[in-house]
Design a protein around this motif. Structure first.
Motif, PDB file in Angstrom:
ATOM      1  N   ARG A 315      15.173  -0.877 -33.475  1.00  0.00           N
ATOM      2  CA  ARG A 315      13.785  -0.885 -32.980  1.00  0.00           C
ATOM      3  C   ARG A 315      13.825  -0.541 -31.495  1.00  0.00           C
ATOM      4  O   ARG A 315      14.479  -1.234 -30.719  1.00  0.00           O
ATOM      5  CB  ARG A 315      13.147  -2.261 -33.155  1.00  0.00           C
ATOM      6  N   GLU A 375       2.795  -6.713 -29.970  1.00  0.00           N
ATOM      7  CA  GLU A 375       3.246  -7.980 -30.569  1.00  0.00           C
ATOM      8  C   GLU A 375       2.618  -8.175 -31.947  1.00  0.00           C
ATOM      9  O   GLU A 375       3.290  -8.592 -32.896  1.00  0.00           O
ATOM     10  CB  GLU A 375       2.881  -9.159 -29.656  1.00  0.00           C
ATOM     11  N   TYR A 378       4.469  -6.008 -34.406  1.00  0.00           N
ATOM     12  CA  TYR A 378       5.763  -6.572 -34.795  1.00  0.00           C
ATOM     13  C   TYR A 378       5.567  -7.792 -35.710  1.00  0.00           C
ATOM     14  O   TYR A 378       6.307  -7.969 -36.678  1.00  0.00           O
ATOM     15  CB  TYR A 378       6.582  -6.964 -33.555  1.00  0.00           C
ATOM     16  N   LYS A 382       6.982  -8.344 -39.546  1.00  0.00           N
ATOM     17  CA  LYS A 382       7.760  -9.529 -39.920  1.00  0.00           C
ATOM     18  C   LYS A 382       7.123 -10.239 -41.115  1.00  0.00           C
ATOM     19  O   LYS A 382       7.804 -10.592 -42.084  1.00  0.00           O
ATOM     20  CB  LYS A 382       7.832 -10.474 -38.717  1.00  0.00           C
ATOM     21  N   LYS A 388      13.514  -5.048 -38.771  1.00  0.00           N
ATOM     22  CA  LYS A 388      13.277  -4.381 -37.482  1.00  0.00           C
ATOM     23  C   LYS A 388      13.663  -2.906 -37.525  1.00  0.00           C
ATOM     24  O   LYS A 388      13.038  -2.056 -36.908  1.00  0.00           O
ATOM     25  CB  LYS A 388      14.126  -5.055 -36.393  1.00  0.00           C
ATOM     26  N   THR A 391      11.045  -0.289 -38.031  1.00  0.00           N
ATOM     27  CA  THR A 391       9.868  -0.299 -37.146  1.00  0.00           C
ATOM     28  C   THR A 391       9.235   1.083 -37.028  1.00  0.00           C
ATOM     29  O   THR A 391       8.014   1.221 -37.006  1.00  0.00           O
ATOM     30  CB  THR A 391      10.271  -0.811 -35.736  1.00  0.00           C
TER      31      THR A 391
END
Ligand code: FAD
Length: 458
Positions: A315, A375, A378, A382, A388, A391
């Motif tokens: 990532r 954020e 991400y 998750k 990751k 990504t």
């Protein structure tokens, strides 16, 4: 040789609100698009390219690296990962830049096929560079060894001319656009016991031709487009090819339809000192070579952001919309990180966006807002169990992403035919992995594409 659309309409140069001095690192497809759009916006541009010509990954070479797995960080690097027989896995109409159609040329030495060989793509990129006068912006055989930020906020770029007596040169730029490609640094599958396994290992980065696999028993790991092509090519000379992949069933191993020496196996359990490879359910195969078709790692050995941008399990982050690190935006940007996309049209949009933001014509959200959005992105990965390392995998949303950028730039959205053609090709490739480059059912879309291309002739 110029593009057949000799009088192709260039979008006019913009009047920038502010002109910046911008360094572009790399003159592959993404660096060329960056140079084109930055200059069009009125910025002054220097492109650093360590090779002696434009084209990046599309410059085929039969040279390989001395370390066939690419583990030694001090090894001499070969940039390209192309194999000799490589043909595109996208049809030229949907693969090409939107502004500069990748139309078939039936003249001279050109390859007019819909899925042409690699040298045709290189010629196309050279045509693009010459159409937009990009060559004059490129410093060839000049490798960037370090990029860092000075206290003043400017970026310092250290470069050195290859094979020259010249010293390192440091130059200051307002902004840096990173276009160094991400198909050069091999990712290797972790195989328990492989250190003591006596056979040979190679990564597809160093695969060129099938001959070294003559009469061998090969275990090939992976299921990407390259794995599909290379396994078939090797099968013509090898005794046995065993394709190991997480996507193959763990219950039973079958031969690949149409082949009596290629087997689909689940992922390897271990490699053993006696030369065998163990698979689930007690299956053991004596093998000569493991060929890792397991992809590549993002790698920016020259970039020093004092820890702001990192590569963590592949990532690259934190990046707003895969392009801007919020706290360094818009002065540092990355083009071409997403995968499972049609790259060239996406590069154009990312570059137009970067150029417009640098000039002040397009605005970005605040650093805080961008950080929040990164954020949230991400967190959503998750929550969905996406690792990751996926990504930048844009399966399923590249066109939505492209259209969002197009809207920011005030430029047209992706053409309908291009979207439909991308999906039609994916389906066709899955249904006919051997023959999708010769047989298809989307001629109506090809016609629409060429009608669209014709509008660009003034
Ligand atoms: P690159 O083409 O890798 O260019 C990066 C450039 O940066 C290079 O010229 C390099 O020399 C230069 N550079 C790097 N570091 C430095 C430095 N420190 N200083 C100076 N210069 C530097 N895409 C498709 O659209 N269709 C396909 O069919 C297709 N097939 C592919 C098959 C394979 C095997 C691979 C590996 C990729 C394929 N791709 C395909 C994806 C392809 O990588 C992209 O299309 C695109 O060409 C990448 O362009 P780029 O400019 O990002 O990177």
């Amino acid at each position: 040789m110029r593009n057949p659309f000799l009088s192709i309409r260039h979008f006019s140069t913009m009047s920038p609100v502010a002109a910046c001095h911008v360094a572009v690192i790399g003159a592959g497809a993404s660096g060329l698009a960056a140079a084109r759009h930055l200059r069009r916006e009125g910025h002054s541009v220097v492109v650093f390219e360590k090779e002696s010509q434009v084209g990046g990954i599309w410059i085929y070479t039969n040279h390989t690296e001395p370390d066939p797995l690419g583990l030694d960080p001090t090894r001499p690097r070969v940039h390209s990962s192309l194999y000799s027989s490589l043909r595109t896995n996208l049809p030229r109409e949907s693969m090409g830049f939107r502004e500069y159609p990748f139309a078939a040329k039936k003249t001279g030495q050109r390859d007019p096929r819909r899925f042409p060989g690699h040298s045709e793509v290189l010629e196309y990129l050279k045509d693009y560079a010459s159409e937009f006068g990009i060559g004059e912006l490129v410093r060839f055989e000049t490798e960037v060894s370090r990029v860092w930020r000075r206290g003043s906020g400017k970026w310092e770029v250290r470069s050195r001319k290859k094979n020259g007596d010249d010293e390192d040169i440091n130059e200051a730029f307002d902004a840096v656009v990173v276009c160094n490609g991400h198909y050069t640094e091999p990712r290797i599958a972790h195989i328990p016991g492989v250190d003591r396994w006596p056979g040979k290992q190679i990564h597809s980065h160093n695969y060129r031709v099938p001959e070294p696999f003559q009469n061998k028993i090969v275990v090939l790991i992976g299921s990407s487009a390259s794995a599909v092509d290379i396994s078939r090519e090797i099968a013509s000379v090898a005794n046995e090819v065993h394709i190991a992949s997480w996507s193959n069933s763990t219950e039973e191993s079958a031969t690949l339809p149409g082949y009596d020496n290629v087997w689909l196996r689940p992922m390897i359990e271990s490699a053993n000192e006696d030369g065998t490879i163990s698979f689930p359910h007690g299956l053991k195969i004596s093998a000569d070579i493991i060929l890792h078709c397991t992809g590549y790692k993002y790698h920016f050995p020259f970039l020093d952001t004092e820890g702001i941008v990192t590569v963590d399990d592949n990532r690259v982050g934190p990046l707003y919309k895969h392009v801007f690190p919020p706290s360094l935006a818009p002065w540092l940007s990355f083009v071409g990180l997403p995968w499972k996309v049609a790259p060239f049209p996406q590069y154009e949009l990312q570059c137009e966006w970067i150029a417009g933001i640098l000039s002040g014509r397009i605005s970005l959200p605040s650093e805080e807002e961008m950080t929040k959005e990164v954020e949230a992105f991400y967190d959503s990965l998750k929550a969905s169990g996406v690792p990751k390392r996926y990504t930048h995998n844009m399966t399923g949303y590249q066109f939505e992403y492209n259209d969002w950028i197009a809207m920011q730039c005030g430029t047209p959205k992706t053409e309908e035919w291009r979207i439909k053609m991308y999906h039609a090709t994916s389906l066709n490739r899955n249904a006919r992995p051997e023959s999708y480059r010769e047989e298809w059912e989307d001629d109506d879309l090809v016609m629409q594409a060429y009608q669209d291309f014709a509008k660009q002739i003034s």
